[in-house]
Motif scaffolding. Structure first.
Motif, PDB file in Angstrom:
ATOM      1  N   PHE A   1     -11.342   4.272  -6.581  1.00 34.43           N
ATOM      2  CA  PHE A   1      -9.955   3.912  -6.871  1.00 34.43           C
ATOM      3  C   PHE A   1      -9.084   4.098  -5.634  1.00 34.43           C
ATOM      4  O   PHE A   1      -8.257   3.239  -5.305  1.00 34.43           O
ATOM      5  N   ARG A   2      -9.238   5.227  -4.936  1.00 33.26           N
ATOM      6  CA  ARG A   2      -8.427   5.498  -3.739  1.00 33.26           C
ATOM      7  C   ARG A   2      -8.605   4.390  -2.706  1.00 33.26           C
ATOM      8  O   ARG A   2      -7.631   3.908  -2.099  1.00 33.26           O
ATOM      9  N   LYS A   3      -9.849   3.959  -2.524  1.00 37.10           N
ATOM     10  CA  LYS A   3     -10.125   2.897  -1.554  1.00 37.10           C
ATOM     11  C   LYS A   3      -9.518   1.569  -2.005  1.00 37.10           C
ATOM     12  O   LYS A   3      -9.049   0.773  -1.173  1.00 37.10           O
ATOM     13  N   ALA A   4      -9.535   1.320  -3.324  1.00 32.43           N
ATOM     14  CA  ALA A   4      -8.947   0.076  -3.848  1.00 32.43           C
ATOM     15  C   ALA A   4      -7.445   0.042  -3.575  1.00 32.43           C
ATOM     16  O   ALA A   4      -6.885  -1.007  -3.225  1.00 32.43           O
TER      17      ALA A   4
ATOM     18  N   VAL B   1       5.927  -4.628   0.789  1.00 29.33           N
ATOM     19  CA  VAL B   1       5.731  -3.240   1.203  1.00 29.33           C
ATOM     20  C   VAL B   1       4.538  -3.103   2.141  1.00 29.33           C
ATOM     21  O   VAL B   1       4.566  -2.308   3.083  1.00 29.33           O
ATOM     22  N   GLY B   2       3.476  -3.876   1.871  1.00 29.48           N
ATOM     23  CA  GLY B   2       2.261  -3.768   2.676  1.00 29.48           C
ATOM     24  C   GLY B   2       1.276  -2.799   2.058  1.00 29.48           C
ATOM     25  O   GLY B   2       1.114  -2.751   0.839  1.00 29.48           O
ATOM     26  N   ASN B   3       0.638  -1.991   2.881  1.00 28.33           N
ATOM     27  CA  ASN B   3      -0.381  -1.068   2.381  1.00 28.33           C
ATOM     28  C   ASN B   3       0.206   0.311   2.105  1.00 28.33           C
ATOM     29  O   ASN B   3       1.061   0.797   2.842  1.00 28.33           O
ATOM     30  N   ILE B   4      -0.256   0.917   1.033  1.00 29.73           N
ATOM     31  CA  ILE B   4       0.109   2.292   0.694  1.00 29.73           C
ATOM     32  C   ILE B   4      -1.174   3.072   0.434  1.00 29.73           C
ATOM     33  O   ILE B   4      -2.257   2.494   0.361  1.00 29.73           O
ATOM     34  N   THR B   5      -1.049   4.357   0.294  1.00 27.43           N
ATOM     35  CA  THR B   5      -2.199   5.203  -0.010  1.00 27.43           C
ATOM     36  C   THR B   5      -1.853   6.121  -1.171  1.00 27.43           C
ATOM     37  O   THR B   5      -0.698   6.241  -1.576  1.00 27.43           O
ATOM     38  N   ALA B   6      -2.884   6.785  -1.696  1.00 30.38           N
ATOM     39  CA  ALA B   6      -2.694   7.712  -2.811  1.00 30.38           C
ATOM     40  C   ALA B   6      -3.518   8.970  -2.584  1.00 30.38           C
ATOM     41  O   ALA B   6      -4.602   8.916  -1.997  1.00 30.38           O
TER      42      ALA B   6
ATOM     43  N   LYS C   1      -2.230  16.656  -0.499  1.00 28.65           N
ATOM     44  CA  LYS C   1      -0.980  16.219   0.112  1.00 28.65           C
ATOM     45  C   LYS C   1      -0.661  17.040   1.358  1.00 28.65           C
ATOM     46  O   LYS C   1      -0.145  16.519   2.351  1.00 28.65           O
ATOM     47  N   GLU C   2      -0.977  18.334   1.315  1.00 26.04           N
ATOM     48  CA  GLU C   2      -0.670  19.227   2.420  1.00 26.04           C
ATOM     49  C   GLU C   2      -1.600  19.005   3.615  1.00 26.04           C
ATOM     50  O   GLU C   2      -1.243  19.312   4.753  1.00 26.04           O
ATOM     51  N   ASN C   3      -2.788  18.444   3.344  1.00 20.94           N
ATOM     52  CA  ASN C   3      -3.817  18.346   4.386  1.00 20.94           C
ATOM     53  C   ASN C   3      -4.191  16.894   4.697  1.00 20.94           C
ATOM     54  O   ASN C   3      -5.367  16.532   4.759  1.00 20.94           O
ATOM     55  N   GLY C   4      -3.184  16.070   4.867  1.00 16.62           N
ATOM     56  CA  GLY C   4      -3.421  14.726   5.373  1.00 16.62           C
ATOM     57  C   GLY C   4      -3.187  13.590   4.409  1.00 16.62           C
ATOM     58  O   GLY C   4      -3.132  12.429   4.818  1.00 16.62           O
ATOM     59  N   ARG C   5      -3.106  13.862   3.113  1.00 20.58           N
ATOM     60  CA  ARG C   5      -2.902  12.812   2.095  1.00 20.58           C
ATOM     61  C   ARG C   5      -4.056  11.806   2.114  1.00 20.58           C
ATOM     62  O   ARG C   5      -5.016  11.941   2.859  1.00 20.58           O
ATOM     63  N   ASN C   6      -3.963  10.790   1.243  1.00 18.71           N
ATOM     64  CA  ASN C   6      -4.949   9.702   1.165  1.00 18.71           C
ATOM     65  C   ASN C   6      -6.371  10.253   1.038  1.00 18.71           C
ATOM     66  O   ASN C   6      -7.284   9.863   1.765  1.00 18.71           O
ATOM     67  N   GLN C   7      -6.558  11.159   0.070  1.00 18.59           N
ATOM     68  CA  GLN C   7      -7.881  11.741  -0.145  1.00 18.59           C
ATOM     69  C   GLN C   7      -7.993  12.233  -1.578  1.00 18.59           C
ATOM     70  O   GLN C   7      -6.989  12.414  -2.272  1.00 18.59           O
ATOM     71  N   VAL C   8      -9.250  12.442  -1.998  1.00 17.94           N
ATOM     72  CA  VAL C   8      -9.541  12.980  -3.326  1.00 17.94           C
ATOM     73  C   VAL C   8     -10.047  14.403  -3.150  1.00 17.94           C
ATOM     74  O   VAL C   8     -11.024  14.639  -2.425  1.00 17.94           O
TER      75      VAL C   8
ATOM     76  N   ALA D   1      -0.589   0.726 -11.293  1.00 16.12           N
ATOM     77  CA  ALA D   1      -1.117   0.899 -12.655  1.00 16.12           C
ATOM     78  C   ALA D   1      -2.168  -0.160 -12.969  1.00 16.12           C
ATOM     79  O   ALA D   1      -3.170   0.118 -13.650  1.00 16.12           O
ATOM     80  N   GLN D   2      -1.960  -1.382 -12.484  1.00 16.19           N
ATOM     81  CA  GLN D   2      -2.941  -2.445 -12.715  1.00 16.19           C
ATOM     82  C   GLN D   2      -4.249  -2.155 -11.989  1.00 16.19           C
ATOM     83  O   GLN D   2      -5.339  -2.453 -12.511  1.00 16.19           O
ATOM     84  N   ILE D   3      -4.175  -1.581 -10.800  1.00 13.44           N
ATOM     85  CA  ILE D   3      -5.393  -1.183 -10.095  1.00 13.44           C
ATOM     86  C   ILE D   3      -6.116  -0.096 -10.895  1.00 13.44           C
ATOM     87  O   ILE D   3      -7.352  -0.100 -10.999  1.00 13.44           O
ATOM     88  N   MET D   4      -5.362   0.822 -11.474  1.00 12.79           N
ATOM     89  CA  MET D   4      -5.964   1.841 -12.337  1.00 12.79           C
ATOM     90  C   MET D   4      -6.713   1.194 -13.500  1.00 12.79           C
ATOM     91  O   MET D   4      -7.858   1.542 -13.790  1.00 12.79           O
TER      92      MET D   4
END
Length: 343
Positions: free
Chosen positions: A266-269, A278-283, A311-318, A226-229
């Motif tokens: 935002f996704r890259k951030a 936790v380390g790195n996560i994606t959205a 989500k169905e096609n690899g996640r971590n994308q806009v 949320a803070q990154i947002m």
């Protein structure tokens, strides 16, 4: 000296505390003070941190209180920066009411500080022919009522963990957002200038975070997300925690291309951020342009379809609903619930 009618004062308090949204509360505060104390000008400001500076934004004044809104062009008025006005800066630093004489000797300006969580969050300024202590005590008292009641409204509208607007508030505001968008479209000579985008943001594999690290670290991920947002999007954009690890953002006055560029940033951030333990996560993100003809359920459904595809096609994308349609990757049919585990 102004004489105050007790019944009038009580009616003003009742009227002020009968409201349920911040802007109506701001307008009511100014109108109430106009009716109670003699003043040539009453203005309510908030402080917005931009580029390391404390910038002023006009929330409401006497004219806009009667019009019901402050045009965007009037929100940044001189002085734009708190540091540019010595009196405002002193009030900001001390947190105390300040009285100053106008340069031309025509009267006084009284500055009432508005306390926030992290210090002074704004000012109420009152210009009048002379300083009358009782009048300013009334102004300060109503300002305190406004602050206390605004805090109650904010508590009910915001998510406890992240501080973003909550799902209940989204459900209440989406109709107003779309109504304002339709009105803006009708007024705008160039419709592109008034486009808005809605996006659903979802943390990939969040269930694994909770399962592997526990809900305490899961909550920390949600808070930092949320803070990154908040850092990525503008003050005028509306940010919501929609539920669980799902968030919504409404990007104001941007076309789809610009909106996707902002969402990609935002996704890259998120991808680059190292979350403690936790380390790195994606959205994954599903976006759609808000259309004048659409209903809220349609807009949400279309953004959700784009998110479903991401989500169905690899996640971590806009992914954008309109572009997926153009590319033949979507048929416009809403997938049934339970076809895929998004979370």
């Amino acid at each position: 000296m102004t004489k105050y009618n007790t019944s009038h004062l009580l009616e003003s308090v009742v009227r002020l505390t009968s409201l349920r949204d911040q802007h109506s509360l701001e307008i009511c505060l100014i109108k109430t003070l106009q009716g109670l104390i003699p003043a040539s000008q009453i203005m309510l400001f908030e402080i917005s941190g931009e580029s390391g500076k404390q910038m002023l934004r006009l929330l409401v004044d006497a004219d806009s209180a009667h019009r019901g809104r402050v045009p965007e062009a009037e929100k940044h008025i001189i002085p734009r920066c708190v540091e540019d006005d010595p009196d405002l800066m002193q009030c900001f630093t001390t947190g105390q009411q300040l009285v100053s004489t106008e340069d031309d000797g025509s009267g006084v300006r009284v500055i009432h500080p508005i306390a926030g969580v992290n210090g002074i969050a704004g000012f109420l300024t009152v210009r009048s022919g002379a300083f009358v202590e009782k009048d300013q005590e009334v102004a300060a008292s109503f300002l305190h009522i406004y602050q206390n009641y605004l805090q109650l409204i904010n508590d009910s509208e915001h998510d406890t963990l992240t501080g973003l607007l909550n799902r209940k508030t989204f459900d209440e505001r989406i109709m107003a957002i779309m109504a304002a968008h339709r009105a803006g479209q009708r007024r705008a000579a160039d419709n592109k200038a008034m486009q808005c985008c809605l996006a659903i943001l979802d943390i990939d594999h969040f269930k694994k975070v909770n399962d592997q690290f526990g809900h305490l670290y899961g909550d920390e991920v949600l808070l930092l997300f949320a803070q990154i947002m908040s850092r990525t999007f503008r003050d005028d954009d509306q940010l919501f925690r929609y539920g669980g690890e799902e968030f919504v953002v409404v990007l104001k006055e941007v076309d789809l291309t610009t909106g996707l560029a902002v969402l990609e940033r935002f996704r890259k951030a998120v991808e680059a951020y190292h979350f403690p333990q936790v380390g790195n996560i994606t959205a994954s993100v599903g976006a759609v342009t808000i259309s004048e003809q659409d209903l809220p359920t349609t807009i949400i459904g279309q953004a959700d379809q784009a998110l479903y595809y991401a989500k169905e096609n690899g996640r971590n994308q806009v992914c954008a609903y309109e572009r997926l349609l153009q590319e033949g990757k979507l048929t416009g049919m809403v997938p049934s619930q339970g076809d895929i585990e998004l979370f």
